[in-house]
Design an enzyme around this catalytic site. Structure first.
Site, short mmCIF file in Angstrom:
data_model
loop_
_atom_site.label_atom_id
_atom_site.label_comp_id
_atom_site.label_asym_id
_atom_site.label_seq_id
_atom_site.Cartn_x
_atom_site.Cartn_y
_atom_site.Cartn_z
CD GLN A 133 -1.12 2.23 2.34
OE1 GLN A 133 -0.70 1.81 3.43
NE2 GLN A 133 -1.04 3.50 1.98
CE1 TYR A 135 -1.44 7.23 4.13
CE2 TYR A 135 -0.02 5.48 4.94
CZ TYR A 135 -1.18 6.24 5.04
OH TYR A 135 -2.06 5.99 6.04
NE ARG A 170 -6.91 8.07 13.11
CZ ARG A 170 -5.94 7.76 12.24
NH1 ARG A 170 -4.72 7.52 12.66
NH2 ARG A 170 -6.21 7.67 10.96
CE LYS A 257 -7.11 -0.17 3.14
NZ LYS A 257 -6.86 0.96 4.03
CG HIS A 281 -8.10 4.65 6.96
ND1 HIS A 281 -7.38 4.74 5.79
CD2 HIS A 281 -7.17 4.57 7.94
CE1 HIS A 281 -6.08 4.72 6.06
NE2 HIS A 281 -5.93 4.62 7.36
C1 LIG Z 1 -4.04 1.03 13.68
C2 LIG Z 1 -4.40 1.15 12.24
C3 LIG Z 1 -3.48 1.65 11.34
C4 LIG Z 1 -3.81 1.72 9.98
N1 LIG Z 1 -2.86 2.14 9.08
C5 LIG Z 1 -3.15 2.10 7.75
C6 LIG Z 1 -2.13 2.38 6.79
O1 LIG Z 1 -1.00 2.66 7.12
N2 LIG Z 1 -2.48 2.33 5.48
C7 LIG Z 1 -3.75 2.01 5.07
O2 LIG Z 1 -4.01 1.95 3.87
N3 LIG Z 1 -4.70 1.73 5.96
C8 LIG Z 1 -4.43 1.74 7.28
N4 LIG Z 1 -5.39 1.40 8.18
C9 LIG Z 1 -6.74 1.01 7.70
C10 LIG Z 1 -6.80 -0.48 7.38
O3 LIG Z 1 -6.06 -0.82 6.25
C11 LIG Z 1 -8.24 -0.93 7.15
O4 LIG Z 1 -8.81 -0.12 6.17
C12 LIG Z 1 -9.10 -0.87 8.42
O5 LIG Z 1 -8.37 -1.30 9.54
C13 LIG Z 1 -10.30 -1.75 8.24
O6 LIG Z 1 -11.14 -1.67 9.34
P1 LIG Z 1 -11.13 -2.73 10.54
O7 LIG Z 1 -9.97 -2.38 11.40
O8 LIG Z 1 -12.42 -2.47 11.20
O9 LIG Z 1 -10.99 -4.12 9.95
C14 LIG Z 1 -5.10 1.33 9.54
C15 LIG Z 1 -6.02 0.82 10.47
C16 LIG Z 1 -5.69 0.73 11.80
C17 LIG Z 1 -6.68 0.15 12.75
#
Ligand SMILES: Cc1cc2nc3c(=O)[nH]c(=O)nc-3n(C[C@H](O)[C@H](O)[C@H](O)COP(=O)(O)O)c2cc1C
Length: 386
Positions: A133, A135, A170, A257, A281
């Site tokens: 993924q 950024y 947050r 995404k 997200h």
């Molecule tokens: C602690 C945390 C950090 C995350 N960091 C990223 C990230 O660096 N890049 C990204 O594309 N999504 C990130 N996400 C989003 C996840 O890829 C995903 O979309 C999300 O966790 C899905 O929801 P769920 O936690 O309810 O399964 C993050 C989510 C969490 C919980």
């Protein structure tokens, strides 16, 4: 070691409770929280769970298989490990643990640009089967260098992200002064002292750092500085102009995404992307947004034949995977669930969580009398509300 299952933690909620007790509060709250008032965090799961499925008990039944194909690869189940930043802060070596488990369980693992393992390490562990993924870097040279490293490490699928045009608000992270590595404030030290297992392992494995970005990033940034660095180095605000050169140079599959409406889905199709992940997200960016099942249902109905539509945000169980697929997703992703598992059970956490989710999905499909993942939509109770 694949198929480890610890009967004391048969649900994601059990893993979450144990994770809370095992890791410092600042790390748990970073993982667990949404944004602002956490409204969308809770809606994601609650509204997904309004989806109902119909069983067919008296049909001929030849057994269920959770296997499914995505971009020409057959996976053991329609769920992958979503990209999560700062994983090693929550549990040392978390990305490596999850990548290894994903290989053993034949599920996809996606590495985040801002996590604590490098493109090269994960490429090696997954034998080139990982997803990455990105950024979006403001400098083309940085973008090209990261893509070159992905290519050289054998990555086949690239995810670009559209739902982080700003840094999520947050409150817990702000209150905790979240930093990488953690700041040694009195409060953080007390939290760490109360979690000796985490502390010992962190000591053994060393402070977590942004391994993929090591060649580019200044050392020792706190969250505020990281935000600034990210703002300067990466531009989350994506548009066609930024996507086109990536599409031109990335010969593997390209996935967008963070899609949350039909027009962005249409734009992804127009730009020649291979897939989209309908996602908010995990409720970490726009508290006033819709839960992800709502746009998923609409987008899958409208564009499901034109592009591979996937979903994440709020899924916590096998029944949740079934609900999502029945609603039109071809594949699902989970972020927190796998991280709760790893924080709860360490080296065996990924294995346990994957075994558990497969077991749960298998049971749902057998109960429904559904033989193939692709047939789950036939079990959906159609509602006009979504
Ligand atoms: C602690 C945390 C950090 C995350 N960091 C990223 C990230 O660096 N890049 C990204 O594309 N999504 C990130 N996400 C989003 C996840 O890829 C995903 O979309 C999300 O966790 C899905 O929801 P769920 O936690 O309810 O399964 C993050 C989510 C969490 C919980």
């Amino acid at each position: 070691m694949a198929n480890y299952f610890n009967g004391q933690y048969p649900s994601v909620e059990d893993l979450r409770s144990r994770a809370r007790k095992r890791i410092p509060r600042f790390a748990f709250e970073y993982l667990d929280g949404g944004c602002n008032e956490d409204v969308n965090l809770h809606k994601n799961t609650a509204e997904l769970r309004e989806v109902e499925l119909i069983p067919h008990y008296l049909r001929d039944f030849w057994g269920s298989s959770t296997k499914t194909s995505l971009f020409g690869v057959e996976y053991d189940a329609p769920v992958g490990v979503a990209p999560v930043g700062l994983q090693g802060l929550m549990w040392p070596k978390a990305p490596e643990i999850l990548a290894r488990a994903a290989v053993e369980h034949n599920l996809p693992f996606c590495l985040s640009t801002v996590t604590t393992s490098s493109i090269e390490t994960i490429g090696e562990i997954t034998e080139g089967r990982a997803w990455f993924q990105l950024y979006h870097p403001t400098e083309d040279s940085l973008r090209d260098d990261i893509l070159r490293r992905c290519r050289e490490s054998g990555y086949q699928t690239l995810i670009i992200l559209c739902d982080v045009p700003t840094f999520g608000y947050r409150p817990r992270d702000i209150r905790n002064g979240l930093a990488m590595p953690p700041k040694m404030t009195l409060s953080n030290m007390m939290q760490i002292l109360g979690r000796p297992n985490w502390a010992l392992r962190t000591l053994l494995h060393g402070q977590p750092t942004f391994k993929t970005l090591t060649p580019y990033i200044p050392k020792g940034l706190d969250m505020a500085q990281l935000g600034k660095f990210m703002d300067q180095t990466f531009s989350g605000r994506l548009n066609a102009e930024k996507i086109k050169p990536i599409r031109d140079q990335w010969k593997g599959k390209l996935v967008l995404k963070g899609v949350a409406n039909e027009s962005d889905a249409a734009e992804a199709i127009r730009l020649g992307l291979d897939g989209i992940i309908v996602s908010n997200h995990g409720g970490r960016q726009l508290d006033a947004g819709e839960s992800s099942i709502k746009p998923l249902t609409r987008i899958a109905k409208k564009y499901g034949e034109e592009i591979v539509v996937m979903q994440d945000s709020g899924l916590r169980s096998g029944p949740d995977i079934a609900r999502s697929i029945a609603s039109g997703a071809k594949f699902t992703w989970m972020g927190r669930s796998f991280m709760y598992g790893t924080a709860a059970l360490g080296d065996r956490g990924g294995d346990h969580t994957m075994t558990m989710l497969k077991k749960q999905l298998q049971q749902v499909m057998e109960q429904l009398c559904c033989e193939r993942v692709e047939d789950l939509p036939k079990h959906l109770v159609e509602k006009t509300a979504h």
